[in-house]
Design a protein around this motif. Sequence first.
Motif, PDB file in Angstrom:
ATOM      1  N   HIS A 166       0.854  -1.200   0.000  1.00 46.90           N
ATOM      2  CA  HIS A 166       0.000   0.000   0.000  1.00 46.90           C
ATOM      3  C   HIS A 166       0.887   1.246   0.000  1.00 46.90           C
ATOM      4  O   HIS A 166       1.664   1.450   0.923  1.00 46.90           O
ATOM      5  N   THR A 213      -2.348  -8.884   6.896  1.00 46.53           N
ATOM      6  CA  THR A 213      -1.841  -7.512   6.903  1.00 46.53           C
ATOM      7  C   THR A 213      -0.533  -7.413   7.680  1.00 46.53           C
ATOM      8  O   THR A 213      -0.322  -8.118   8.674  1.00 46.53           O
ATOM      9  N   ILE A 243       0.931  -1.271   5.897  1.00 43.37           N
ATOM     10  CA  ILE A 243      -0.342  -0.818   6.461  1.00 43.37           C
ATOM     11  C   ILE A 243      -0.030  -0.193   7.822  1.00 43.37           C
ATOM     12  O   ILE A 243       0.206  -0.901   8.796  1.00 43.37           O
ATOM     13  N   SER A 255      -6.241  -2.219  10.455  1.00 44.12           N
ATOM     14  CA  SER A 255      -7.436  -2.106   9.631  1.00 44.12           C
ATOM     15  C   SER A 255      -8.216  -3.418   9.644  1.00 44.12           C
ATOM     16  O   SER A 255      -7.809  -4.400   9.032  1.00 44.12           O
ATOM     17  N   TYR A 280      -9.249  -3.298  -3.410  1.00 43.44           N
ATOM     18  CA  TYR A 280      -8.649  -4.308  -2.542  1.00 43.44           C
ATOM     19  C   TYR A 280      -9.649  -5.429  -2.241  1.00 43.44           C
ATOM     20  O   TYR A 280      -9.280  -6.599  -2.178  1.00 43.44           O
ATOM     21  N   LEU A 336      -9.181  -4.535   6.107  1.00 41.92           N
ATOM     22  CA  LEU A 336      -8.157  -5.251   5.348  1.00 41.92           C
ATOM     23  C   LEU A 336      -7.878  -6.627   5.932  1.00 41.92           C
ATOM     24  O   LEU A 336      -7.597  -7.567   5.192  1.00 41.92           O
ATOM     25  N   GLU A 337      -7.963  -6.768   7.244  1.00 42.59           N
ATOM     26  CA  GLU A 337      -7.717  -8.060   7.885  1.00 42.59           C
ATOM     27  C   GLU A 337      -8.720  -9.115   7.423  1.00 42.59           C
ATOM     28  O   GLU A 337      -8.422 -10.307   7.418  1.00 42.59           O
ATOM     29  N   TRP A 357      -1.384 -10.807   0.724  1.00 37.35           N
ATOM     30  CA  TRP A 357      -0.784 -10.029   1.810  1.00 37.35           C
ATOM     31  C   TRP A 357      -0.898  -8.548   1.480  1.00 37.35           C
ATOM     32  O   TRP A 357      -0.650  -8.142   0.339  1.00 37.35           O
ATOM     33  N   PHE A 358      -1.229  -7.751   2.502  1.00 37.02           N
ATOM     34  CA  PHE A 358      -1.190  -6.288   2.399  1.00 37.02           C
ATOM     35  C   PHE A 358      -0.025  -5.832   3.272  1.00 37.02           C
ATOM     36  O   PHE A 358       0.006  -6.121   4.468  1.00 37.02           O
ATOM     37  N   THR A 359       0.926  -5.140   2.679  1.00 35.68           N
ATOM     38  CA  THR A 359       2.081  -4.649   3.431  1.00 35.68           C
ATOM     39  C   THR A 359       2.057  -3.120   3.474  1.00 35.68           C
ATOM     40  O   THR A 359       1.352  -2.474   2.706  1.00 35.68           O
TER      41      THR A 359
END
Length: 189
Positions: free
Chosen positions: A9, A52, A39, A43, A22, A46-47, A35-37
């Motif tokens: 992100h 995350t 962050i 959130s 997303y 997003l989880e 995977w969201f990096t």
Amino acid sequence: MKPIYILEHLEPKLYKWCLIEYENISKIIGKNNLWFTNIKRKSKKLEKLGKTFKQSVKDMNLKKVCVLDPETQLTLKPSDKKKFKYFVFGGILGDYPPKKRTKKELTKFMKNASVRNIGKRQFPTDQAFLVTKRILSGASFKDLKFKYKLTIPISKYSDVTLPFNYLVENNKPAINPRIISYLKYKKGF
């Protein structure tokens, strides 16, 4: 082994447009492979969509990494699925003309990563994931069809042109219908 798709992100906050994309990415890829990096704030939204990390992918010291960047020369091909475990994308709201942010904010810091493109045109983030998944599932980039620049009717008297590349599936652009709704009901541009 299924690839892990990583979205770094790179926006200052989680804008509504980003969240819509997303959510679509999570549907395309599956939350167990996403995977969201980078962050910075916890959130719950997003989880629910994937794993995350507060940490940037640039600091994770991962092996077998491929960064997707339109500014590189090599195009992603199906056999790359065997070479790489992680496929990294920049979570960036697009600019027109493109500002080459993936290269400036991500690629140049990923020293041990290989870099591939999915064409030279800019994709919305969810489209980049969709195209990559299609290629890693066996489609050759040259055999995929695209629509560049979509015009979305907003009302009887106005429309918005999105200057991005969209995958064509079933003879129509695979745009997320929630983006169309968002554009129609968004107040002002």
